[in-house]
Design a protein around this motif. Structure first.
Motif, PDB file in Angstrom:
ATOM      1  N   PHE B 389      14.151 -36.051   6.128  1.00 53.51           N
ATOM      2  CA  PHE B 389      14.888 -34.818   6.399  1.00 53.51           C
ATOM      3  C   PHE B 389      15.260 -34.032   5.137  1.00 53.51           C
ATOM      4  CE2 PHE B 389      18.432 -32.093   7.604  1.00 53.51           C
ATOM      5  CZ  PHE B 389      17.848 -31.425   8.662  1.00 53.51           C
ATOM      6  N   PRO B 390      15.608 -34.700   4.007  1.00 55.31           N
ATOM      7  CA  PRO B 390      15.919 -33.920   2.809  1.00 55.31           C
ATOM      8  C   PRO B 390      14.809 -32.932   2.430  1.00 55.31           C
ATOM      9  CG  PRO B 390      16.559 -36.182   2.480  1.00 55.31           C
ATOM     10  CD  PRO B 390      15.833 -36.140   3.789  1.00 55.31           C
ATOM     11  N   PHE B 391      13.554 -33.313   2.690  1.00 52.11           N
ATOM     12  CA  PHE B 391      12.449 -32.423   2.348  1.00 52.11           C
ATOM     13  C   PHE B 391      12.372 -31.238   3.301  1.00 52.11           C
ATOM     14  CE2 PHE B 391      11.593 -36.486   0.584  1.00 52.11           C
ATOM     15  CZ  PHE B 391      11.240 -36.165  -0.710  1.00 52.11           C
ATOM     16  N   ILE B 392      12.649 -31.527   4.564  1.00 52.98           N
ATOM     17  CA  ILE B 392      12.705 -30.418   5.531  1.00 52.98           C
ATOM     18  C   ILE B 392      13.833 -29.476   5.106  1.00 52.98           C
ATOM     19  CG2 ILE B 392      13.232 -29.834   7.930  1.00 52.98           C
ATOM     20  CD1 ILE B 392      11.841 -32.338   8.798  1.00 52.98           C
ATOM     21  N   PHE B 393      14.958 -30.078   4.748  1.00 52.77           N
ATOM     22  CA  PHE B 393      16.127 -29.311   4.316  1.00 52.77           C
ATOM     23  C   PHE B 393      15.750 -28.394   3.152  1.00 52.77           C
ATOM     24  CE2 PHE B 393      19.776 -28.794   1.535  1.00 52.77           C
ATOM     25  CZ  PHE B 393      20.788 -28.414   2.400  1.00 52.77           C
ATOM     26  N   LEU B 394      15.094 -29.012   2.173  1.00 57.25           N
ATOM     27  CA  LEU B 394      14.719 -28.271   0.971  1.00 57.25           C
ATOM     28  C   LEU B 394      13.740 -27.149   1.318  1.00 57.25           C
ATOM     29  CD1 LEU B 394      15.725 -28.939  -1.856  1.00 57.25           C
ATOM     30  CD2 LEU B 394      13.556 -30.080  -2.320  1.00 57.25           C
ATOM     31  N   GLY B 395      12.810 -27.445   2.192  1.00 58.14           N
ATOM     32  CA  GLY B 395      11.757 -26.483   2.525  1.00 58.14           C
ATOM     33  C   GLY B 395      12.252 -25.310   3.353  1.00 58.14           C
ATOM     34  N   ILE B 396      13.152 -25.584   4.319  1.00 57.63           N
ATOM     35  CA  ILE B 396      13.479 -24.499   5.255  1.00 57.63           C
ATOM     36  C   ILE B 396      14.857 -23.878   5.012  1.00 57.63           C
ATOM     37  CG2 ILE B 396      11.999 -25.508   7.046  1.00 57.63           C
ATOM     38  CD1 ILE B 396      14.532 -26.336   8.537  1.00 57.63           C
ATOM     39  N   TYR B 397      15.608 -24.442   4.058  1.00 58.37           N
ATOM     40  CA  TYR B 397      16.973 -23.943   3.858  1.00 58.37           C
ATOM     41  C   TYR B 397      17.032 -22.416   3.653  1.00 58.37           C
ATOM     42  CZ  TYR B 397      21.846 -23.699   2.455  1.00 58.37           C
ATOM     43  OH  TYR B 397      23.171 -23.384   2.402  1.00 58.37           O
ATOM     44  N   PRO B 398      16.220 -21.873   2.718  1.00 65.39           N
ATOM     45  CA  PRO B 398      16.315 -20.420   2.495  1.00 65.39           C
ATOM     46  C   PRO B 398      15.995 -19.613   3.762  1.00 65.39           C
ATOM     47  CG  PRO B 398      14.992 -21.474   0.792  1.00 65.39           C
ATOM     48  CD  PRO B 398      15.219 -22.490   1.840  1.00 65.39           C
ATOM     49  N   PHE B 399      14.993 -20.080   4.484  1.00 63.68           N
ATOM     50  CA  PHE B 399      14.582 -19.389   5.715  1.00 63.68           C
ATOM     51  C   PHE B 399      15.707 -19.430   6.763  1.00 63.68           C
ATOM     52  CE2 PHE B 399      12.595 -19.904   9.953  1.00 63.68           C
ATOM     53  CZ  PHE B 399      12.107 -18.617  10.097  1.00 63.68           C
ATOM     54  N   VAL B 400      16.249 -20.630   6.978  1.00 62.03           N
ATOM     55  CA  VAL B 400      17.321 -20.783   7.974  1.00 62.03           C
ATOM     56  C   VAL B 400      18.555 -19.983   7.543  1.00 62.03           C
ATOM     57  CG1 VAL B 400      18.833 -22.458   9.148  1.00 62.03           C
ATOM     58  CG2 VAL B 400      16.477 -23.057   8.660  1.00 62.03           C
ATOM     59  N   ASP B 401      18.804 -19.995   6.238  1.00 62.53           N
ATOM     60  CA  ASP B 401      19.964 -19.277   5.704  1.00 62.53           C
ATOM     61  C   ASP B 401      19.839 -17.779   5.962  1.00 62.53           C
ATOM     62  OD1 ASP B 401      22.412 -19.133   4.362  1.00 62.53           O
ATOM     63  OD2 ASP B 401      21.412 -18.588   2.486  1.00 62.53           O
ATOM     64  N   SER B 402      18.600 -17.279   5.844  1.00 62.65           N
ATOM     65  CA  SER B 402      18.405 -15.838   6.046  1.00 62.65           C
ATOM     66  C   SER B 402      18.623 -15.453   7.517  1.00 62.65           C
ATOM     67  CB  SER B 402      17.004 -15.427   5.588  1.00 62.65           C
ATOM     68  OG  SER B 402      16.052 -16.019   6.446  1.00 62.65           O
ATOM     69  N   ILE B 403      18.457 -16.416   8.410  1.00 62.49           N
ATOM     70  CA  ILE B 403      18.626 -16.112   9.844  1.00 62.49           C
ATOM     71  C   ILE B 403      20.056 -16.421  10.313  1.00 62.49           C
ATOM     72  CG2 ILE B 403      17.862 -16.706  12.183  1.00 62.49           C
ATOM     73  CD1 ILE B 403      15.119 -17.307  10.999  1.00 62.49           C
ATOM     74  N   PHE B 404      20.529 -17.612   9.976  1.00 60.35           N
ATOM     75  CA  PHE B 404      21.804 -18.067  10.549  1.00 60.35           C
ATOM     76  C   PHE B 404      23.029 -17.831   9.649  1.00 60.35           C
ATOM     77  CE2 PHE B 404      18.604 -20.512  12.856  1.00 60.35           C
ATOM     78  CZ  PHE B 404      19.002 -20.268  14.161  1.00 60.35           C
ATOM     79  N   GLY B 405      22.817 -17.467   8.401  1.00 61.98           N
ATOM     80  CA  GLY B 405      23.924 -17.143   7.498  1.00 61.98           C
ATOM     81  C   GLY B 405      24.956 -18.264   7.447  1.00 61.98           C
ATOM     82  N   PRO B 406      26.201 -17.978   7.863  1.00 59.40           N
ATOM     83  CA  PRO B 406      27.248 -19.002   7.752  1.00 59.40           C
ATOM     84  C   PRO B 406      27.017 -20.229   8.648  1.00 59.40           C
ATOM     85  CG  PRO B 406      28.035 -17.065   8.952  1.00 59.40           C
ATOM     86  CD  PRO B 406      26.708 -16.702   8.392  1.00 59.40           C
ATOM     87  N   TYR B 407      26.117 -20.094   9.608  1.00 63.51           N
ATOM     88  CA  TYR B 407      25.858 -21.236  10.507  1.00 63.51           C
ATOM     89  C   TYR B 407      24.628 -22.052  10.080  1.00 63.51           C
ATOM     90  CZ  TYR B 407      29.188 -18.689  13.343  1.00 63.51           C
ATOM     91  OH  TYR B 407      30.306 -18.035  13.774  1.00 63.51           O
ATOM     92  N   THR B 408      24.183 -21.818   8.869  1.00 61.69           N
ATOM     93  CA  THR B 408      22.969 -22.496   8.397  1.00 61.69           C
ATOM     94  C   THR B 408      23.109 -24.019   8.456  1.00 61.69           C
ATOM     95  OG1 THR B 408      22.443 -20.680   6.942  1.00 61.69           O
ATOM     96  CG2 THR B 408      21.443 -22.795   6.409  1.00 61.69           C
ATOM     97  N   GLU B 409      24.185 -24.522   7.888  1.00 57.09           N
ATOM     98  CA  GLU B 409      24.318 -25.993   7.819  1.00 57.09           C
ATOM     99  C   GLU B 409      24.510 -26.578   9.211  1.00 57.09           C
ATOM    100  OE1 GLU B 409      26.573 -27.627   4.714  1.00 57.09           O
ATOM    101  OE2 GLU B 409      25.866 -26.177   3.249  1.00 57.09           O
ATOM    102  N   GLU B 410      25.253 -25.844  10.028  1.00 53.14           N
ATOM    103  CA  GLU B 410      25.420 -26.287  11.425  1.00 53.14           C
ATOM    104  C   GLU B 410      24.046 -26.401  12.102  1.00 53.14           C
ATOM    105  OE1 GLU B 410      27.253 -27.767  14.339  1.00 53.14           O
ATOM    106  OE2 GLU B 410      28.714 -26.757  13.084  1.00 53.14           O
TER     107      GLU B 410
END
Lengths: 250, 558
Positions: B389-410
């Motif tokens: 999962f850390p690799f998935i996290f690393l790979g998709i974090y910027p993308f998810v962050d751009s969509i979900f903003g403050p709810y990214t980690e959730e």
């Protein structure tokens, strides 16, 4: 319904049928008999387009049957009902596919149950019914779909002898009553007594790969009794077809 | 999870090429695999003895089954504080840490296997027991000639989910920290944590590849074992509903043939409940050995019960009044966290369910897709999510962050939970469709029913028991995913994955800060509520399933 030059083989390569030809005429009760394991149930599934033939075709009113349709309805050897549905809901299942109003669905389902002698049992669940009643529900479900052809795969095999005899006596009238749009019944059975009791025409399936080795018309007046000498003679005749190694077509 | 625990293990080890410690990784994968497999073996052997005890003694049976049902419905993480108190504090040292890891993996793998063996022992045909009595077989003869062979197909059915569960909990069991102290035992979970801390991504990739190879070998071995087990040990029994020529999949041990190929052992839960629990050996109560056995086993069961009660009382008494006051004051916050976690679990379950109903149906009805798709999903599901999962996290974090903003980690925590648990409901539904009577399929085709009509009238009711069991397993496993994901310091790229609030996060934080009392209290509240949920919801659904939605009852044959 007509079957023309039909060949079929299982996935493992075993050839089950070769050059099956048969014609089931309108208003007739047709039986297919054959030794155990010859492929009777498989042939019925080919007639219903549940299986695809390797060669040849099944025709209904001259048109090829390419996939299963409510016009050709199947009654299974193992009595099939849905335990989470009442008798009426089980029957309604085949009516709902016609997108009719609810009242009409209920009316048709009740009528179908009445036709098979289950009036008043609409709200019973399958587990509250005997085997015979369940099979009547299965028949009612098939009839409610208003099929032209009814395929019956050893429909009495899982009933005790008394129940089976009761249902056998009723079934012909149920199927060919004036309210029913049914044209032809095709039944598979290994029970020669019930075949003679019910059928107008019998096709005998034998050999390997199997083919139709004989067609026998039964013209004994109805109701038929196994005590009738003509019944006995017919029994002997069918038996001889099944036990002969090579039989010429009649 | 505290990466960094195994730094010393990863560096300067022999067999290192270009900074990748091949030898250490290989040995770590083998150590973990051996740990998981050895614990499964231990579960199997202990299960035989316990199951035999259960069929011999009613008292023992009642205690044993009740405990299994409770423990099975409680996620592994609930045992964490127990592990810390007993193994780390009381035993301590390397042995304590090793035993702690073993215990956590053991609790992940054992319940399915024990229950499967118990079911098998309870359903040994009368005729076999008669033979045993006829020839006056003793304990060893009965076990080796009747009970153990009869239980093999069910064990085979439960091996796959147990292996998956065992691997899943590696990362939390091989390395964990309490306060400032990090405890680690040798294995791939620890090794990956160490490599992550070093940012040695090639090393991690190597670890994944080696682990993947080992998992594939294990899966192939399990498949082969289950095939042989079914071929050799399956017995045709006199079941109330049998179709001629075709086995009633869910009612015979042939279920194992299907179940052993997927993560569905947990679904045996449904099967067990509807089985008439008639003990064939009750017919032979005149045998004096039974009476003696009952008393001995009853005494052992009572002794265990007394010890558990004594330990619990001792633990409660050891907590000071002020500590209790602190714990009670924290309770509303813990319950609020639990509520949030339940919402997360329900969200994960809902998405899993929707995907299962569509993808599962697609797989079950298309043989070619199924032939390749199922083994692939089996392999992926056996791969521990926390490891990759850390690799998935690393790979998709910027993308998810751009969509979900403050709810990214959730969102990422929900994704982790989903990846950890989706398989159960998927397999549940897939297997339910596969186990549906062939006649139902023919009727649906015959009536030319559309997708939604099929689902509503036939498929969902037919698969209801499987779905309930699958959903239950999904819910249970989702807690494991949340436990790992709600607070994951330094997951990758120097980031910490955490939600704003949640019971699992509170427990994680309490554990890592050494506040064992709060972690234990949170786990206790959690266990109680999950057990009540299990009794109220799951059992009711199971009861409904067994009363109304038994597809086999729709097939009447003599």
């Amino acid at each position: 319904m007509e079957v023309v030059d039909l060949d079929f083989r299982y996935e493992n390569g075993y050839k089950v049928f070769q050059d099956i030809n048969l014609k089931a005429e309108k208003g007739k009760f047709v039986a297919i008999v054959g030794p155990s394991g010859v492929g009777k149930s498989t042939l019925l599934r080919l007639l219903g387009a549940f299986l695809k033939p390797e060669k040849g075709q099944v025709l209904l009113h001259g048109k090829p049957v390419l996939r299963p349709t409510p016009l050709i309805s199947m009654v299974h050897q193992s009595i099939v009902t849905f335990p989470w549905m009442t008798a009426e809901e089980n029957v309604a299942l085949s009516v709902k596919t016609r997108n009719l109003p609810k009242d009409r669905v209920k009316e048709i389902s009740s009528h179908a149950l009445e036709m098979v002698g289950l009036q008043g049992f609409n709200d019973l669940y399958p587990k509250e019914m005997s085997g015979g009643m369940r099979q009547r529900v299965a028949v009612a479900r098939s009839l409610a779909a208003e099929p032209k052809i009814l395929l019956m795969d050893e429909p009495f095999a899982h009933l005790d002898e008394l129940t089976a005899e009761g249902l056998r006596q009723d079934i012909y009238n149920i199927l060919f009553n004036e309210d029913s749009p049914l044209e032809t019944v095709i039944m598979v059975s290994h029970n020669l007594t019930e075949v003679i009791e019910l059928s107008d025409t019998v096709f005998i399936l034998n050999g390997s790969p199997a083919t139709i080795v004989a067609k026998v018309d039964i013209d004994i007046p109805r109701p038929r009794s196994p005590r009738d000498p003509a019944f006995d003679q017919m029994l002997d005749r069918l038996y001889s077809y099944l036990t002969k190694k090579e039989v010429k077509k009649q | 999870m505290i990466p960094g625990a195994g730094v010393l293990l990863a560096t300067s080890s022999p067999g290192t090429i270009n900074g990748i410690p091949f030898l250490t990784i290989t040995l770590a994968v083998l150590a973990t695999s051996i740990r998981v497999l050895a614990l499964i073996l231990l579960s199997i052997i202990s299960g035989w003895l316990l199951a035999y005890g259960a069929i011999k003694s009613k008292i023992f049976e009642n205690v044993f089954i009740s405990l299994i049902e409770i423990f099975e419905s409680v996620p592994v993480i609930t045992f964490f504080p127990v592990v810390l108190i007993i193994f780390v504090n009381r035993i301590g040292g390397e042995l304590g840490v090793e035993l702690a890891a073993d215990f956590l993996v053991f609790t992940a793998v054992v319940w399915n296997i024990w229950m499967g063996e118990y079911q098998a022992f309870k359903t040994v045909p009368n005729e076999m027991v008669e033979v045993a009595n006829n020839y006056d077989y003793g304990f060893l003869d009965r076990m080796s000639m009747i009970y153990i062979p009869f239980s093999i197909p069910r064990i085979a059915a439960n091996l796959f989910p147990s292996v998956s569960d065992g691997f899943f909990y590696i990362t939390v069991s091989e390395v964990f920290s309490i306060g400032l102290t990090t405890y680690a035992t040798f294995g791939i979970g620890t090794e990956i944590s160490a490599l992550l801390a070093e940012s040695n991504y090639y090393g991690i990739l190597t670890a994944f590849i080696i682990m993947g190879l080992v998992i594939v070998v294990i899966i192939l071995g399990l498949r082969s074992f289950s095939e042989r087990a079914v071929a050799r040990y399956t017995v045709d029994t006199d079941m109330p509903i049998m179709r001629r020529g075709k086995p009633r999949i869910r009612q015979t041990a042939r279920l194992s043939a299907v179940a052993s190929l997927n993560t569905l052992g947990k679904l045996a839960k449904y099967n067990r409940e509807r089985r008439p629990q008639k003990d064939p050996e009750e017919l032979f109560s005149t045998n004096p050995r039974n009476g003696k056995g009952n008393i001995i086993i009853g005494i052992i069961a009572l002794a265990i019960l007394v010890y558990i009660v004594y330990s619990a009382v001792e633990l409660i008494m050891s907590v000071s009044a002020s500590e209790w006051g602190y714990l009670f004051s924290k309770t509303p916050y813990l319950l609020y966290g639990l509520l949030l976690d339940y919402i997360r679990v329900l969200s994960i379950t809902a998405v899993s369910l929707v995907l299962a109903l569509t993808l599962g149906y697609y797989f079950a009805t298309r043989r070619r897709v199924e032939k390749f798709g199922i083994p692939i999903i089996q392999t992926i599901s056996a791969y521990p999510v926390p490891a990759y999962f850390p690799f998935i996290f690393l790979g998709i974090y910027p993308f998810v962050d751009s969509i979900f903003g403050p709810y990214t980690e959730e969102s990422l925590v929900l994704l982790l939970g989903f990846l950890a648990t989706f398989y159960y409901v998927f397999y549940g539904f897939w297997m339910g469709v596969k186990a549906m009577p062939a006649e139902y399929n023919e009727i649906m085709r015959n009536l030319d029913m559309g997708f939604f009509r099929k689902m509503r009238y036939v498929i969902l009711p037919s698969t209801f028991p499987y779905l309930i069991a699958g959903i239950t397993s999904t819910v249970n496993s989702a807690w494991g995913g949340l436990e790992i994901g709600e607070y994951w310091p330094n997951i990758a790229g120097g980031k910490t994955l955490q939600v704003h609030a949640g019971l699992m996060k509170t427990i994680d934080l309490a554990t890592s800060s050494g506040n064992i009392a709060l972690a234990a209290w949170g786990s206790f509240l959690f266990a109680m509520i999950v057990a009540v949920y299990s009794i109220i919801f799951t059992r009711k659904m199971m009861d409904l399933a067994k009363k109304k939605y038994v597809a086999e009852e729709g097939i009447y044959s003599v």
